[in-house]
Design a protein around this motif. Structure first.
Motif, PDB file in Angstrom:
ATOM      1  N   SER A  77       0.847  -1.187  -0.004  1.00 34.76           N
ATOM      2  CA  SER A  77       0.046  -0.004   0.196  1.00 34.76           C
ATOM      3  C   SER A  77       0.955   1.201  -0.016  1.00 34.76           C
ATOM      4  O   SER A  77       0.359   2.315   0.360  1.00 34.76           O
ATOM      5  CB  SER A  77      -0.854   0.066   1.130  1.00 34.76           C
ATOM      6  N   LEU A  78       2.029   1.259  -0.482  1.00 35.96           N
ATOM      7  CA  LEU A  78       2.891   2.365  -0.223  1.00 35.96           C
ATOM      8  C   LEU A  78       2.224   3.472  -1.127  1.00 35.96           C
ATOM      9  O   LEU A  78       2.543   4.557  -0.906  1.00 35.96           O
ATOM     10  CB  LEU A  78       4.314   2.044  -0.717  1.00 35.96           C
ATOM     11  N   GLU A  79       1.960   3.149  -2.428  1.00 35.79           N
ATOM     12  CA  GLU A  79       1.385   4.170  -3.241  1.00 35.79           C
ATOM     13  C   GLU A  79       0.184   4.756  -2.916  1.00 35.79           C
ATOM     14  O   GLU A  79      -0.259   5.769  -3.464  1.00 35.79           O
ATOM     15  CB  GLU A  79       1.127   3.499  -4.744  1.00 35.79           C
ATOM     16  N   GLU A  80      -0.604   3.978  -2.050  1.00 37.92           N
ATOM     17  CA  GLU A  80      -1.912   4.535  -1.389  1.00 37.92           C
ATOM     18  C   GLU A  80      -1.868   5.617  -0.354  1.00 37.92           C
ATOM     19  O   GLU A  80      -2.680   6.290  -0.165  1.00 37.92           O
ATOM     20  CB  GLU A  80      -2.813   3.437  -1.137  1.00 37.92           C
ATOM     21  N   LYS A  81      -0.649   5.571   0.312  1.00 34.82           N
ATOM     22  CA  LYS A  81      -0.375   6.283   1.490  1.00 34.82           C
ATOM     23  C   LYS A  81       0.111   7.534   1.260  1.00 34.82           C
ATOM     24  O   LYS A  81       1.391   7.796   0.690  1.00 34.82           O
ATOM     25  CB  LYS A  81       0.338   5.455   2.613  1.00 34.82           C
ATOM     26  N   PRO A  82      -0.353   8.752   1.509  1.00 34.36           N
ATOM     27  CA  PRO A  82       0.552  10.078   1.429  1.00 34.36           C
ATOM     28  C   PRO A  82       1.784  10.272   2.023  1.00 34.36           C
ATOM     29  O   PRO A  82       2.506  10.661   1.722  1.00 34.36           O
ATOM     30  CB  PRO A  82      -0.698  10.964   1.841  1.00 34.36           C
ATOM     31  N   MET A  83       1.657   9.610   3.197  1.00 35.14           N
ATOM     32  CA  MET A  83       3.100   9.504   3.988  1.00 35.14           C
ATOM     33  C   MET A  83       4.099   8.953   3.243  1.00 35.14           C
ATOM     34  O   MET A  83       5.295   9.373   3.332  1.00 35.14           O
ATOM     35  CB  MET A  83       2.824   8.800   5.419  1.00 35.14           C
ATOM     36  N   PHE A  84       3.853   7.941   2.370  1.00 37.71           N
ATOM     37  CA  PHE A  84       4.837   7.008   1.748  1.00 37.71           C
ATOM     38  C   PHE A  84       5.082   7.446   0.207  1.00 37.71           C
ATOM     39  O   PHE A  84       6.102   7.009  -0.307  1.00 37.71           O
ATOM     40  CB  PHE A  84       4.525   5.702   2.064  1.00 37.71           C
ATOM     41  N   ARG A  85       4.174   7.829  -0.149  1.00 38.54           N
ATOM     42  CA  ARG A  85       4.228   7.923  -1.849  1.00 38.54           C
ATOM     43  C   ARG A  85       5.062   8.621  -2.355  1.00 38.54           C
ATOM     44  O   ARG A  85       5.733   7.950  -3.483  1.00 38.54           O
ATOM     45  CB  ARG A  85       2.706   8.339  -2.296  1.00 38.54           C
ATOM     46  N   LEU A  87       8.030   9.554  -1.006  1.00 37.39           N
ATOM     47  CA  LEU A  87       9.166   9.140  -0.553  1.00 37.39           C
ATOM     48  C   LEU A  87       9.572   7.765  -1.202  1.00 37.39           C
ATOM     49  O   LEU A  87      10.770   7.657  -1.591  1.00 37.39           O
ATOM     50  CB  LEU A  87       9.199   8.515   0.953  1.00 37.39           C
ATOM     51  N   LEU A  88       8.726   6.893  -1.881  1.00 36.51           N
ATOM     52  CA  LEU A  88       8.792   6.001  -2.668  1.00 36.51           C
ATOM     53  C   LEU A  88       9.656   6.453  -3.957  1.00 36.51           C
ATOM     54  O   LEU A  88      10.315   5.540  -4.419  1.00 36.51           O
ATOM     55  CB  LEU A  88       7.623   5.191  -2.940  1.00 36.51           C
ATOM     56  N   LYS A  89       9.335   7.644  -4.435  1.00 34.60           N
ATOM     57  CA  LYS A  89      10.055   8.035  -5.618  1.00 34.60           C
ATOM     58  C   LYS A  89      11.538   8.582  -5.177  1.00 34.60           C
ATOM     59  O   LYS A  89      12.413   8.379  -6.416  1.00 34.60           O
ATOM     60  CB  LYS A  89       9.228   9.305  -6.215  1.00 34.60           C
ATOM     61  N   SER A  90      11.615   9.281  -4.265  1.00 31.32           N
ATOM     62  CA  SER A  90      12.858   9.926  -4.158  1.00 31.32           C
ATOM     63  C   SER A  90      13.575   9.859  -2.692  1.00 31.32           C
ATOM     64  O   SER A  90      14.673  10.326  -2.802  1.00 31.32           O
ATOM     65  CB  SER A  90      12.696  11.539  -4.144  1.00 31.32           C
ATOM     66  N   LYS A  91      13.083   9.006  -1.883  1.00 37.55           N
ATOM     67  CA  LYS A  91      13.729   8.838  -0.462  1.00 37.55           C
ATOM     68  C   LYS A  91      13.812   7.358   0.126  1.00 37.55           C
ATOM     69  O   LYS A  91      13.301   7.144   0.840  1.00 37.55           O
ATOM     70  CB  LYS A  91      13.044   9.943   0.405  1.00 37.55           C
ATOM     71  N   ARG A  92      14.291   6.687  -0.763  1.00 38.36           N
ATOM     72  CA  ARG A  92      14.569   5.264  -0.476  1.00 38.36           C
ATOM     73  C   ARG A  92      15.971   5.041   0.087  1.00 38.36           C
ATOM     74  O   ARG A  92      16.741   5.642  -0.028  1.00 38.36           O
ATOM     75  CB  ARG A  92      14.305   4.422  -1.744  1.00 38.36           C
ATOM     76  N   CYS A  93      15.852   4.202   0.952  1.00 38.76           N
ATOM     77  CA  CYS A  93      17.151   3.747   1.846  1.00 38.76           C
ATOM     78  C   CYS A  93      17.338   2.619   2.017  1.00 38.76           C
ATOM     79  O   CYS A  93      16.586   1.558   2.030  1.00 38.76           O
ATOM     80  CB  CYS A  93      17.140   4.740   3.025  1.00 38.76           C
ATOM     81  N   LEU A  94      18.538   2.029   2.410  1.00 35.87           N
ATOM     82  CA  LEU A  94      18.985   0.573   3.044  1.00 35.87           C
ATOM     83  C   LEU A  94      19.000   0.603   4.524  1.00 35.87           C
ATOM     84  O   LEU A  94      19.782   1.796   4.852  1.00 35.87           O
ATOM     85  CB  LEU A  94      20.247   0.214   2.424  1.00 35.87           C
ATOM     86  N   VAL A  95      18.434  -0.074   5.267  1.00 37.75           N
ATOM     87  CA  VAL A  95      18.731  -0.266   6.860  1.00 37.75           C
ATOM     88  C   VAL A  95      19.594  -1.589   6.878  1.00 37.75           C
ATOM     89  O   VAL A  95      18.939  -2.517   6.702  1.00 37.75           O
ATOM     90  CB  VAL A  95      17.316  -0.457   7.297  1.00 37.75           C
ATOM     91  N   PRO A  96      20.685  -1.147   7.357  1.00 36.09           N
ATOM     92  CA  PRO A  96      21.546  -2.211   7.689  1.00 36.09           C
ATOM     93  C   PRO A  96      21.167  -3.124   8.736  1.00 36.09           C
ATOM     94  O   PRO A  96      20.794  -2.464   9.894  1.00 36.09           O
ATOM     95  CB  PRO A  96      22.882  -1.749   7.903  1.00 36.09           C
ATOM     96  N   ALA A  97      21.256  -4.499   8.589  1.00 37.16           N
ATOM     97  CA  ALA A  97      20.656  -5.365   9.804  1.00 37.16           C
ATOM     98  C   ALA A  97      21.558  -6.573   9.689  1.00 37.16           C
ATOM     99  O   ALA A  97      22.179  -7.003   8.643  1.00 37.16           O
ATOM    100  CB  ALA A  97      19.516  -5.670   9.817  1.00 37.16           C
ATOM    101  N   TYR A 143      13.150   7.154   9.706  1.00 40.62           N
ATOM    102  CA  TYR A 143      12.969   6.185   8.708  1.00 40.62           C
ATOM    103  C   TYR A 143      12.039   5.202   9.045  1.00 40.62           C
ATOM    104  O   TYR A 143      11.711   4.995  10.253  1.00 40.62           O
ATOM    105  CB  TYR A 143      14.397   5.490   8.485  1.00 40.62           C
ATOM    106  N   THR A 144      11.508   4.439   8.025  1.00 39.11           N
ATOM    107  CA  THR A 144      10.565   3.350   8.398  1.00 39.11           C
ATOM    108  C   THR A 144      11.061   2.064   7.610  1.00 39.11           C
ATOM    109  O   THR A 144      11.867   2.167   6.513  1.00 39.11           O
ATOM    110  CB  THR A 144       8.972   3.667   8.140  1.00 39.11           C
ATOM    111  N   ILE A 145      10.745   0.991   8.021  1.00 42.09           N
ATOM    112  CA  ILE A 145      11.119  -0.426   7.464  1.00 42.09           C
ATOM    113  C   ILE A 145       9.901  -0.766   6.692  1.00 42.09           C
ATOM    114  O   ILE A 145       8.952  -1.056   7.149  1.00 42.09           O
ATOM    115  CB  ILE A 145      11.763  -1.590   8.224  1.00 42.09           C
ATOM    116  N   ILE A 146      10.084  -1.407   5.368  1.00 41.73           N
ATOM    117  CA  ILE A 146       9.055  -1.720   4.668  1.00 41.73           C
ATOM    118  C   ILE A 146       8.950  -3.211   4.874  1.00 41.73           C
ATOM    119  O   ILE A 146       9.891  -4.087   5.141  1.00 41.73           O
ATOM    120  CB  ILE A 146       9.353  -1.766   2.848  1.00 41.73           C
TER     121      ILE A 146
END
Length: 207
Positions: A77-85, A87-97, A143-146
């Motif tokens: 639902s990333l494309e449906e949520k204003p909070m994430f939509r 960010l999906l285009k321009s603020k993607r990140c890697l969360v090392p674990a 940040y948030t984890i998908i």
């Protein structure tokens, strides 16, 4: 979901993600909790590690004390949520674990299970980040984890799991290019269960 994870092979961070300054003073943590500040990898001129708080605060938030700070974002639902939509285009990140935890109810109590990738001491979750700034100029990076539907290994513990990126997809996810929807769906698919391992971890307190 992903509510706790670890990053314990911190000395390998530089080589694994080709970073210049990988630690930023960060020490290994076996139990990373929401609200804590941890290394996140973003693309500027090149990939670099930035310390961010876990729990997304959107840049448009007026009162961050009253703002919901999601630690997870559902891939479907990333494309449906204003909070994430955006960010999906321009603020993607890697969360090392190094691994993550889920709990299973056994004999009336919950047993923590530690889950990790078999052949990779450090891997990455797919994440999104945002930068909030107040009128005084104070900056907060979060940040948030998908997450996606659980694979066969994780399903007995929880119906969701974090999106673990395949190494071949990390550069693409980290790029600042717009990624077509069909490619995003492929990148954010379940990590194969046969490439992972889960086992109970009995400890009295988290480190």
């Amino acid at each position: 979901m992903c509510g706790r994870y670890s990053l314990i092979c911190i000395d390998d961070l530089c080589g694994r993600f080709r970073l210049l300054d990988p630690t930023l003073g960060f020490r290994s943590h076996f139990n990373i909790a929401p609200g804590s500040t941890n290394p996140v990898i973003v693309a500027h001129e090149r990939a670099e590690a930035v310390m961010m708080q876990w729990g997304l605060v959107p840049h448009w938030a007026k009162d961050i004390t009253a703002t919901h700070k999601p630690i997870n974002a559902r891939a479907e639902s990333l494309e449906e949520k204003p909070m994430f939509r955006d960010l999906l285009k321009s603020k993607r990140c890697l969360v090392p674990a190094s691994g993550f935890f889920e709990w299973k109810k056994e004999a009336g109590h919950k047993v923590p299970f530690y889950i990790h990738v078999k052949d990779d001491p450090i891997f990455s979750f797919a994440g999104l980040y945002d930068i909030w700034q107040n009128p005084a100029g104070t900056i907060l990076q979060t940040y948030t984890i998908i997450t996606t539907a659980a694979n066969e290994l994780v399903a007995p513990l929880h119906d969701r799991m974090p999106v673990i990126l395949r190494q071949d997809d990390e550069i693409r996810w980290l790029s600042r290019d717009v990624i077509p929807a069909e490619e995003i769906n492929r990148i954010l698919a379940q990590y194969p269960a046969e490439g992972m391992e889960a086992y109970p971890h009995h400890f009295n307190t988290f480190q």
